[in-house]
Design a protein around this motif. Structure first.
Motif, PDB file in Angstrom:
ATOM      1  N   LYS A  81      40.570 -40.237  41.323  1.00 39.22           N
ATOM      2  CA  LYS A  81      40.798 -39.699  39.975  1.00 39.22           C
ATOM      3  C   LYS A  81      41.192 -40.815  39.024  1.00 39.22           C
ATOM      4  O   LYS A  81      41.967 -41.714  39.389  1.00 39.22           O
ATOM      5  CB  LYS A  81      41.886 -38.624  40.033  1.00 39.22           C
ATOM      6  CG  LYS A  81      42.203 -37.995  38.692  1.00 39.22           C
ATOM      7  CD  LYS A  81      43.346 -36.993  38.819  1.00 39.22           C
ATOM      8  CE  LYS A  81      43.761 -36.462  37.465  1.00 39.22           C
ATOM      9  NZ  LYS A  81      44.928 -35.554  37.560  1.00 39.22           N
ATOM     10  N   TYR A 109      35.054 -28.117  46.520  1.00 40.84           N
ATOM     11  CA  TYR A 109      36.273 -28.803  46.958  1.00 40.84           C
ATOM     12  C   TYR A 109      36.463 -28.610  48.459  1.00 40.84           C
ATOM     13  O   TYR A 109      36.267 -27.523  49.010  1.00 40.84           O
ATOM     14  CB  TYR A 109      37.479 -28.274  46.196  1.00 40.84           C
ATOM     15  CG  TYR A 109      37.544 -28.810  44.770  1.00 40.84           C
ATOM     16  CD1 TYR A 109      38.181 -30.005  44.488  1.00 40.84           C
ATOM     17  CD2 TYR A 109      36.921 -28.116  43.726  1.00 40.84           C
ATOM     18  CE1 TYR A 109      38.222 -30.496  43.187  1.00 40.84           C
ATOM     19  CE2 TYR A 109      36.947 -28.608  42.428  1.00 40.84           C
ATOM     20  CZ  TYR A 109      37.602 -29.798  42.164  1.00 40.84           C
ATOM     21  OH  TYR A 109      37.626 -30.294  40.883  1.00 40.84           O
ATOM     22  N   ASN A 110      36.863 -29.690  49.101  1.00 40.80           N
ATOM     23  CA  ASN A 110      37.085 -29.685  50.538  1.00 40.80           C
ATOM     24  C   ASN A 110      38.567 -29.544  50.855  1.00 40.80           C
ATOM     25  O   ASN A 110      39.426 -29.738  49.989  1.00 40.80           O
ATOM     26  CB  ASN A 110      36.534 -30.976  51.158  1.00 40.80           C
ATOM     27  CG  ASN A 110      35.080 -31.209  50.762  1.00 40.80           C
ATOM     28  OD1 ASN A 110      34.264 -30.304  50.876  1.00 40.80           O
ATOM     29  ND2 ASN A 110      34.772 -32.414  50.288  1.00 40.80           N
ATOM     30  N   SER A 112      40.425 -31.466  52.424  1.00 35.37           N
ATOM     31  CA  SER A 112      41.126 -32.742  52.281  1.00 35.37           C
ATOM     32  C   SER A 112      41.473 -33.071  50.838  1.00 35.37           C
ATOM     33  O   SER A 112      42.158 -34.051  50.554  1.00 35.37           O
ATOM     34  CB  SER A 112      40.255 -33.872  52.851  1.00 35.37           C
ATOM     35  OG  SER A 112      39.035 -33.948  52.129  1.00 35.37           O
ATOM     36  N   GLY A 113      40.998 -32.246  49.904  1.00 38.38           N
ATOM     37  CA  GLY A 113      41.259 -32.486  48.496  1.00 38.38           C
ATOM     38  C   GLY A 113      40.148 -33.225  47.796  1.00 38.38           C
ATOM     39  O   GLY A 113      40.164 -33.367  46.570  1.00 38.38           O
ATOM     40  N   THR A 114      39.184 -33.710  48.584  1.00 40.30           N
ATOM     41  CA  THR A 114      38.024 -34.356  47.963  1.00 40.30           C
ATOM     42  C   THR A 114      37.033 -33.285  47.537  1.00 40.30           C
ATOM     43  O   THR A 114      37.205 -32.100  47.817  1.00 40.30           O
ATOM     44  CB  THR A 114      37.354 -35.323  48.944  1.00 40.30           C
ATOM     45  OG1 THR A 114      36.908 -34.581  50.082  1.00 40.30           O
ATOM     46  CG2 THR A 114      38.347 -36.402  49.388  1.00 40.30           C
ATOM     47  N   PHE A 115      35.976 -33.712  46.880  1.00 46.56           N
ATOM     48  CA  PHE A 115      34.968 -32.746  46.439  1.00 46.56           C
ATOM     49  C   PHE A 115      33.595 -33.360  46.537  1.00 46.56           C
ATOM     50  O   PHE A 115      33.434 -34.591  46.612  1.00 46.56           O
ATOM     51  CB  PHE A 115      35.244 -32.300  44.996  1.00 46.56           C
ATOM     52  CG  PHE A 115      35.112 -33.409  43.975  1.00 46.56           C
ATOM     53  CD1 PHE A 115      33.874 -33.710  43.421  1.00 46.56           C
ATOM     54  CD2 PHE A 115      36.213 -34.158  43.595  1.00 46.56           C
ATOM     55  CE1 PHE A 115      33.747 -34.735  42.493  1.00 46.56           C
ATOM     56  CE2 PHE A 115      36.099 -35.179  42.670  1.00 46.56           C
ATOM     57  CZ  PHE A 115      34.861 -35.471  42.111  1.00 46.56           C
TER      58      PHE A 115
END
Length: 403
Positions: A81, A109-110, A112-115
């Protein structure tokens, strides 16, 4: 004063004669924006702001560099980010490094907080980005002189940086009810008495048309007291309405007083109901003597008083909302004058129908009245089944739209 039909003129002739002798002083005042709703804008207003100030997102999502998408959708699993992307909320700005917005619906969104970005999501350079000034520019006209300020205009004015607005001052209209027989609403009438109901109707319409109302207590039929009250009203109001005393009864003093004090007087109009209405100019101001019967008073309000109030605000009157309807009964005029016909209009599966209402004095007729039409001089009436144009007095509620 005896009414002489030979002196009667039409509504159009009467209002023309009155307007030719009256030039209102249209003053203005400055109000906080939040107090200007419903008022008349006194001059053109221009935006003091440019919006967006720089640019803004058109949707919730992320702002990205389009250059990162030249070879297709990249692997975003390691994106950081504010380094590889920025959060973008609708209407918000974002860092100049980014030039394109991807809406949140195209992101997955995954845990793990990633996308990741949906592969089939269309990515076009500059998409979902509003350019500087795309909503509003400094110096842009946002409200014209003479416009009525509605809630939507308040929103636009605030966006343009306007906190105060110059508006036309509301004309002050004095209302003087007269009659020995009258009692205030809420009081139970005794023998020989009647309730002063016109004031509620008149005040309601005056407020709707943008006037400030100064209501006087009910006056007895006393010429000296009426003279004193008129003098007071002329000092505090722009337009004066005297209700009652307009005909030729033994206690009808109003027209005699107006004959003495006016520079112009027209007593008697070729329009039913409301023949005995009197229009005058006293000390440079319009003084209108309204008939006592409620629908006759309404008619004079409709064609005369409303025109005066609009002119005092520098406004043009909009024509009433009209509907084409089939007349359910034949109608004949009671005299060779213009005739205000009360109607009950409703909608059926085949269109609008118009039911003529009795022109008598029963209040139940007024309760059913939601439209009217004026039968002109020279026309004797209409036949059942004729197609007429009716002027709606208010928007028809659902129960009056019968399917």
């Amino acid at each position: 004063m005896y009414l002489d039909s030979g002196d009667f003129i039409t509504r159009a002739e009467a209002i023309h004669a009155l307007m030719a002798r009256w030039t209102p002083d249209i003053a203005t005042e400055i109000l906080p924006l939040e107090q200007s709703r419903g008022r008349i804008c006194a001059r053109d207003v221009f935006s003091q702001n440019t919006l967006p100030v720089c640019r803004s997102a058109q949707a919730d999502g992320i702002a990205v560099r389009f250059a990162d998408f030249t070879d297709g959708v990249p692997d975003t699993s390691a994106w950081k980010k504010d380094l590889d992307y920025a959060m973008a909320d609708t209407g918000d700005d974002f860092d100049d490094e980014f030039d394109t917005v991807i809406q949140v619906e195209d992101l997955v969104y995954n845990a793990s907080g990633t996308f990741s970005i949906v592969p089939e999501a269309p990515i076009v350079k500059g998409q979902l980005v509003s350019a500087q000034g795309s909503m509003l520019c400094t110096g842009e006209l946002i409200l014209k002189k003479g416009a009525v300020v509605h809630p939507l205009q308040l929103c636009i004015l605030a966006a343009g940086g306007i906190s105060q607005l110059e508006v036309v001052k509301q004309p002050v209209v004095a209302y003087i009810p007269t009659g020995n027989e009258l009692v205030r609403p809420g009081e139970k009438p005794q023998r020989g008495q009647n309730v002063e109901t016109n004031g509620l109707m008149i005040n309601g319409y005056l407020e709707e048309w943008g006037a400030v109302i100064r209501t006087y207590p009910i006056l007895p039929d006393d010429r000296k007291l009426l003279d004193e009250t008129l003098t007071n009203a002329l000092q505090h109001a722009d337009i004066i309405l005297i209700n009652g005393g307009s005909s030729k009864g033994s206690e009808d003093h109003t027209v005699w007083l107006l004959k003495e004090r006016s520079s112009f007087l027209q007593h008697g109009i070729k329009s039913i109901p409301g023949i005995p209405v009197a229009l005058s100019i006293v000390d440079g101001k319009p003084v209108i003597n309204l008939p006592g019967p409620p629908f006759a008073a309404f008619c004079a309000l409709d064609w005369c008083v409303r025109a005066l109030i609009y002119r005092a605000q520098g406004r043009a009157m909009l024509p009433p909302q009209k509907v084409t309807a089939v007349l359910l009964q034949e109608v004949h005029k009671p005299a060779p004058y213009e005739f205000y016909l009360r109607l009950k209009v409703y909608k059926t599966a085949d269109g609008f129908c118009a039911e003529p209402l009795s022109w008598g004095s029963r209040f139940s007729q007024a309760m059913n009245c939601n439209a009217r039409m004026v039968i002109p001089v020279g026309l004797e009436g209409y036949q059942k089944g004729d197609v007429i144009e009716a002027d709606l007095l208010y928007e028809l509620p659902d129960e009056e739209r019968r399917n």
